[in-house]
Structures are given as structure tokens and as C-alpha cells.
Scaffold this motif. Structure first.
Motif, mmCIF file in Angstrom:
data_model
loop_
_atom_site.group_PDB
_atom_site.id
_atom_site.type_symbol
_atom_site.label_atom_id
_atom_site.label_comp_id
_atom_site.label_asym_id
_atom_site.label_seq_id
_atom_site.Cartn_x
_atom_site.Cartn_y
_atom_site.Cartn_z
ATOM 1 N N GLN A 111 18.098 -40.118 122.055
ATOM 2 C CA GLN A 111 19.532 -39.824 122.113
ATOM 3 C C GLN A 111 19.943 -39.025 120.879
ATOM 4 O O GLN A 111 19.556 -39.368 119.760
ATOM 5 N N SER A 112 20.715 -37.974 121.098
ATOM 6 C CA SER A 112 21.278 -37.179 120.005
ATOM 7 C C SER A 112 22.769 -37.495 119.940
ATOM 8 O O SER A 112 23.549 -37.035 120.772
ATOM 9 N N VAL A 113 23.141 -38.312 118.953
ATOM 10 C CA VAL A 113 24.510 -38.793 118.850
ATOM 11 C C VAL A 113 25.328 -37.822 118.007
ATOM 12 O O VAL A 113 25.052 -37.620 116.825
ATOM 13 N N ASP A 114 26.338 -37.234 118.632
ATOM 14 C CA ASP A 114 27.138 -36.179 118.003
ATOM 15 C C ASP A 114 28.218 -36.790 117.099
ATOM 16 O O ASP A 114 29.406 -36.727 117.385
ATOM 17 N N LEU A 115 27.773 -37.338 115.972
ATOM 18 C CA LEU A 115 28.693 -38.020 115.060
ATOM 19 C C LEU A 115 29.526 -37.041 114.239
ATOM 20 O O LEU A 115 30.662 -37.322 113.877
ATOM 21 N N ARG A 116 28.920 -35.877 113.912
ATOM 22 C CA ARG A 116 29.596 -34.800 113.156
ATOM 23 C C ARG A 116 30.100 -35.268 111.791
ATOM 24 O O ARG A 116 31.152 -34.840 111.326
ATOM 25 N N PHE A 117 29.344 -36.120 111.106
ATOM 26 C CA PHE A 117 29.922 -36.740 109.921
ATOM 27 C C PHE A 117 29.713 -35.978 108.622
ATOM 28 O O PHE A 117 30.400 -36.252 107.646
ATOM 29 N N PHE A 118 28.797 -35.039 108.571
ATOM 30 C CA PHE A 118 28.788 -34.092 107.458
ATOM 31 C C PHE A 118 27.897 -32.904 107.797
ATOM 32 O O PHE A 118 27.286 -32.859 108.862
ATOM 33 N N CYS A 119 27.845 -31.962 106.897
ATOM 34 C CA CYS A 119 27.240 -30.653 107.160
ATOM 35 C C CYS A 119 25.747 -30.714 107.458
ATOM 36 O O CYS A 119 25.007 -31.509 106.874
ATOM 37 N N LEU B 273 11.847 -46.878 112.523
ATOM 38 C CA LEU B 273 13.190 -46.372 112.258
ATOM 39 C C LEU B 273 13.969 -46.369 113.561
ATOM 40 O O LEU B 273 13.409 -46.109 114.622
ATOM 41 N N ASP B 274 15.256 -46.639 113.468
ATOM 42 C CA ASP B 274 16.099 -46.459 114.643
ATOM 43 C C ASP B 274 16.369 -44.988 114.878
ATOM 44 O O ASP B 274 16.371 -44.515 116.016
ATOM 45 N N GLY B 275 16.639 -44.262 113.788
ATOM 46 C CA GLY B 275 16.996 -42.867 113.937
ATOM 47 C C GLY B 275 16.856 -42.093 112.643
ATOM 48 O O GLY B 275 16.332 -42.592 111.644
ATOM 49 N N GLY C 61 24.235 -51.237 111.650
ATOM 50 C CA GLY C 61 23.042 -51.977 111.293
ATOM 51 C C GLY C 61 21.740 -51.277 111.583
ATOM 52 O O GLY C 61 20.660 -51.812 111.285
ATOM 53 N N THR C 62 21.799 -50.083 112.167
ATOM 54 C CA THR C 62 20.562 -49.350 112.439
ATOM 55 C C THR C 62 19.967 -48.813 111.149
ATOM 56 O O THR C 62 20.642 -48.656 110.133
ATOM 57 N N LYS C 63 18.683 -48.522 111.196
ATOM 58 C CA LYS C 63 17.930 -48.047 110.032
ATOM 59 C C LYS C 63 17.590 -46.579 110.262
ATOM 60 O O LYS C 63 16.901 -46.251 111.232
ATOM 61 N N ASN C 64 18.074 -45.690 109.366
ATOM 62 C CA ASN C 64 17.981 -44.255 109.619
ATOM 63 C C ASN C 64 17.472 -43.475 108.417
ATOM 64 O O ASN C 64 17.877 -43.729 107.285
ATOM 65 N N ARG C 65 16.621 -42.518 108.701
ATOM 66 C CA ARG C 65 16.122 -41.640 107.654
ATOM 67 C C ARG C 65 17.237 -40.747 107.136
ATOM 68 O O ARG C 65 18.056 -40.231 107.892
ATOM 69 N N TRP D 233 15.312 -46.500 121.612
ATOM 70 C CA TRP D 233 16.622 -46.398 122.256
ATOM 71 C C TRP D 233 16.544 -45.708 123.615
ATOM 72 O O TRP D 233 17.557 -45.451 124.247
ATOM 73 N N LYS D 234 15.342 -45.426 124.057
ATOM 74 C CA LYS D 234 15.165 -44.664 125.292
ATOM 75 C C LYS D 234 15.778 -45.364 126.502
ATOM 76 O O LYS D 234 16.404 -44.718 127.358
ATOM 77 N N ASP D 235 15.588 -46.661 126.609
ATOM 78 C CA ASP D 235 16.064 -47.394 127.774
ATOM 79 C C ASP D 235 17.391 -48.098 127.526
ATOM 80 O O ASP D 235 17.865 -48.869 128.383
ATOM 81 N N LYS D 236 18.006 -47.834 126.375
ATOM 82 C CA LYS D 236 19.297 -48.442 126.079
ATOM 83 C C LYS D 236 20.421 -47.552 126.611
ATOM 84 O O LYS D 236 20.239 -46.343 126.805
ATOM 85 N N PRO D 237 21.592 -48.135 126.855
ATOM 86 C CA PRO D 237 22.719 -47.328 127.324
ATOM 87 C C PRO D 237 23.065 -46.230 126.319
ATOM 88 O O PRO D 237 22.800 -46.346 125.118
ATOM 89 N N LEU D 238 23.657 -45.162 126.819
ATOM 90 C CA LEU D 238 24.067 -44.059 125.956
ATOM 91 C C LEU D 238 25.099 -44.559 124.946
ATOM 92 O O LEU D 238 26.041 -45.271 125.294
ATOM 93 N N VAL D 239 24.900 -44.182 123.700
ATOM 94 C CA VAL D 239 25.826 -44.585 122.645
ATOM 95 C C VAL D 239 27.203 -43.970 122.906
ATOM 96 O O VAL D 239 27.316 -42.761 123.154
ATOM 97 N N THR D 240 28.220 -44.784 122.841
ATOM 98 C CA THR D 240 29.590 -44.299 123.053
ATOM 99 C C THR D 240 30.503 -44.620 121.878
ATOM 100 O O THR D 240 31.642 -44.158 121.845
#
Length: 412
Positions: free
Chosen positions: A270-278, A249-251, A210-214, A196-203
Motif C-alpha cells: 500500500q502506498s499511503v498518500d500522507l503528504r506530510f513532508f517533501c 518493518l511495517d513501512g 504504532g507502526t515501525k517505519n524506515r 499489509w497486503k491482506d489488510k484493508p486499505l488504510v483510510t
């Protein structure tokens, strides 16, 4: 050699181990964590010697082990979780009656089994995330409903609340034999790898579909990720960094300071500030050991836990900006700035969209079994509804460092 302590990672591991070989890892770690500004290796050795002589000036009545998973003195300067401050204060507060041996770097237990090692008596204290601990002690899931906490301030407010005693601490102690002492507080997001380095910032949360995440050990966190279409993959931590680097992995879902302290920043773009749980890196102990202590030593444990909670609240908020670089704009010299990690702070509208997709408030059915299970384990408390209410007792714009500190074990 001159080592900078205001920037994590400056003291080499070899130098730290050399000093620790003479004065012990705990004394060295305490001396290292307690120093400020510039420090030479010789000065670190002198501080470690002074700390050692003070700690061993009298025979301890109790010597306890603290298993601290992947933590050490160096990375506790990044994520300011208060573990060493707690140990040092407890030793001083009890005038050496209690001595704590800090055993980090996964030497005696790891994130997934520290709680079990405490239950078995291998260690008396441990430090690990509540989310990873939930695999062994599932009542920890009580903290992990999606969007139950709107801010870091709301997390601290709950932990300081006397109501946390009946909702979190007492049931955890009764069911799992674990006494929850204190915790750092962050909220989890998605840490995207190098693809995701060269992709636009997630907004938008839609960008992550659909991303694959640990995923970590929490069962409730997986529910949230599935509802957000984040495809949770439970793989070992040691495989995560390689997966992010190679694009397998995507993230990974974790929090900002964990990226920095675990040397994950070089493979995160990119560190996406989703804030979705603790994201709660906590310290706990065996309730059996606590109950065996004399009353004045029990009081000392609680007061040292309170001091460590206050310390973590203030210090980690500062470290997020000045050490980690979790801000926009970023301060130069921070871990994120030096590794090119961009912070993707989503709008309130986007986080609201994510909340409506996955939280029990808007999508109750996927959470119903866990709500019922936790209600049974807690003796009839609707833990989600109660914590949700307490988390919103303070204004939404309260700064985390401004949350009132309270001794939660006292009713008044």
C-alpha cells in the motif's frame, strides 16, 4: 531484441552496459533517455554512437562529473527528475565547452554522501534527495517542516519563486558551498510492506499508529514521524527492502515514484498518500565551481537548470500516472498495477487530522529549536513561516503541471 522505452525496465542492464562499453555510459544514457517508442539494441547503439560523436567533436574546456547516487538511464524513465536532460542541454548550450560525465548507480557517491563528495571536490555536480543530503548539509532541513507544502503544485511554485533564492538557495550556498539548481517534487507518504497486503486499505492516520517505519536522513522528518506515532527507524536503504519483505518493518517513508524506480514495488502493498513532508530529488553543484566559470557559462548553467526544472515538472506529473501508477483507478501496465501496490489516498479531513497532530502551525514546541537554528543560519528569516506563506500564494486546487515557470534567480 526489441526494447520498449515507454515502460521502464524493458532494456536489460546487460544490453545497456554492452553499448556503454563501446560509447561510454554518459553518451549511452543520454541516447537512451532521449529515445521514444520502440528501440532495438542496434538502434540504441547507433544513437549512442551519434551522441558520442557529437559530444566529443571538439575538446571541452571543462569536464565535470555528476554523481547521481542510485540513478541510471533506466530508472530515470520512471522518476523523471531531469538530470540527463540537464547534462545534455548544458553541453549543447555551451557548444561543448562544458562536458558532463554522468556517474550513477552509486558508483561514485550515494544518497547520503553525494553532497559531501561535492564539497570535497570528488564530483562537481550531484543528484540526490534533499532529505538524505540533510545529514551532511543540515540547512536542507528548511524544506522538511511537516505540512508546510499542501500540494506538489505548491512545491514547484516555491522553487520557481525568486523568494526561494533568499530563503533556500543563498543560505545553502553560503553555509554549505552548494548551489541548488532544480528538483523534482513529490510529497512523502508511508509505503507499507507485504505484511499489509491482506489488510484493508488504510483510510486514516490512526490506522498507522504504532507502526515501525524506515526514515531517511532528514532530522525534521523524524520529528513529524514521532508526532504521528510512526516510530522512525534509521536503517540502511539496502536493508529496507528485505525488512519490508519479511515484515520486520511495517513501512518506509518515501514518495511514490521512488518506490517504483528503486525496485521497491514488489515488497510494497500500500502506498499511503500522507503528504506530510517533501520528497525532493534535486540536482546541485559546487558553488565554488560555479563561481569559477566565465559569466556566459554561468548563464548557461542557470538556463539549463531552468529547462530541466520545466521538464521535470511536466514529465514527472505524467509519469506518476502513466508509468508509476499513482492514481485511482490505476492505468494497466504501470509499475504499481503490475506489482499489486494499492494507492491509499486519504481524505482532506484525515490529512487535516495528521497536520494538526504534527505541523508547527498546530504543534509548535517540538519544532522550535529547529526554527531558531534555521533562522540563525538564514540571517534572521523565519523560514517556516515564509515558505508556508509562499506555498499558499496559488489556489489549493492548482494542478502541478499548471504552475507558472519562472527564472527564480531574476527578481522580476
Amino acid at each position: 531484441m526489441v526494447a520498449r522505452l515507454d515502460k521502464a525496465g524493458a532494456v536489460s542492464r546487460r544490453d545497456l552496459l554492452r553499448v556503454a562499453g563501446r560509447f561510454g555510459m554518459t553518451s549511452t544514457a543520454m541516447a537512451f533517455a532521449g529515445a521514444a517508442g520502440l528501440l532495438t539494441t542496434a538502434e540504441l547503439a547507433a544513437a549512442a554512437q551519434s551522441t558520442y560523436e557529437k559530444r566529443f567533436s571538439k575538446k571541452a574546456k571543462y569536464t565535470f562529473k555528476m554523481g547521481a547516487s542510485g540513478f541510471n538511464a533506466r530508472n530515470l524513465l520512471i522518476e523523471r527528475a531531469g538530470f540527463l536532460e540537464f547534462a545534455r542541454d548544458l553541453e549543447e548550450r555551451t557548444d561543448g565547452e562544458i562536458r558532463i560525465e554522468f556517474i550513477g548507480d552509486n558508483q561514485i557517491c550515494g544518497q547520503l554522501d553525494c553532497v559531501e563528495k561535492t564539497q570535497l571536490g570528488v564530483v562537481e555536480f550531484f543528484a540526490a534527495s534533499t532529505q538524505n543530503s540533510a545529514g551532511v548539509a543540515p540547512y536542507y532541513n528548511v524544506l522538511d517542516f511537516a505540512y508546510m507544502f499542501p500540494t506538489r503544485a505548491s512545491q514547484y511554485h516555491f522553487l520557481y519563486s525568486p523568494e526561494s533564492q533568499r530563503i533556500l538557495r543563498d543560505p545553502l550556498e553560503k553555509r554549505h558551498g552548494i548551489k541548488f539548481l532544480f528538483s523534482h517534487c513529490e510529497l512523502r507518504g508511508v509505503q507499507l510492506g507485504l505484511k499489509w497486503k491482506d489488510k484493508p486499505l488504510v483510510t486514516s492516520v490512526d490506522d498507522l499508529a504504532g507502526t515501525k517505519n524506515r526514515v531517511t536522513g532528514t532530522q525534521l522528518g523524524r520529528i513529524a514521524m514521532q508526532l504521528l506515532n510512526l516510530n522512525p527507524v534509521p536503517i540502511a536503504w539496502e536493508e529496507t527492502i528485505d525488512g519490508l519483505k519479511q515484515g520486520l518493518l511495517d513501512g518506509a517513508e518515501t514518495w511514490a515514484s521512488a518506490v517504483a524506480y528503486a525496485n521497491m514495488a514488489p515488497v510494497v502493498s500500500q502506498s499511503v498518500d500522507l503528504r506530510f513532508f517533501c520528497g525532493t530529488e534535486h540536482c546541485a553543484m559546487s558553488s565554488k565551481v560555479f563561481d569559477s566559470l566565465e559569466p556566459h557559462l554561468q548563464d548557461a548553467v542557470m538556463e539549463s537548470a531552468y529547462l530541466a526544472q520545466v521538464q521535470a515538472q511536466a514529465a514527472n506529473e505524467a509519469a506518476l500516472i502513466k508509468t508509476v501508477g499513482f492514481s485511482d483507478p490505476q492505468m494497466p501496465g504501470t509499475v504499481f498495477a503490475e506489482n499489486g501496490v494499492r494507492c491509499a489516498f486519504l481524505s482532506d479531513e484525515e490529512r487535516k487530522k495528521a497536520e494538526e497532530m504534527c505541523s508547527p502551525k498546530f504543534n509548535p514546541d517540538p519544532w522550535s529549536k529547529w526554527r531558531e537554528r534555521l533562522m540563525q543560519w538564514s540571517g534572521g528569516i523565519d523560514t517556516y513561516e515564509e515558505i508556508y506563506r509562499i506555498a499558499r500564494e496559488i489556489p489549493a486546487d492548482t494542478k502541478p503541471e499548471d504552475v507558472e515557470a519562472r527564472r527564480w534567480w531574476r527578481s522580476a
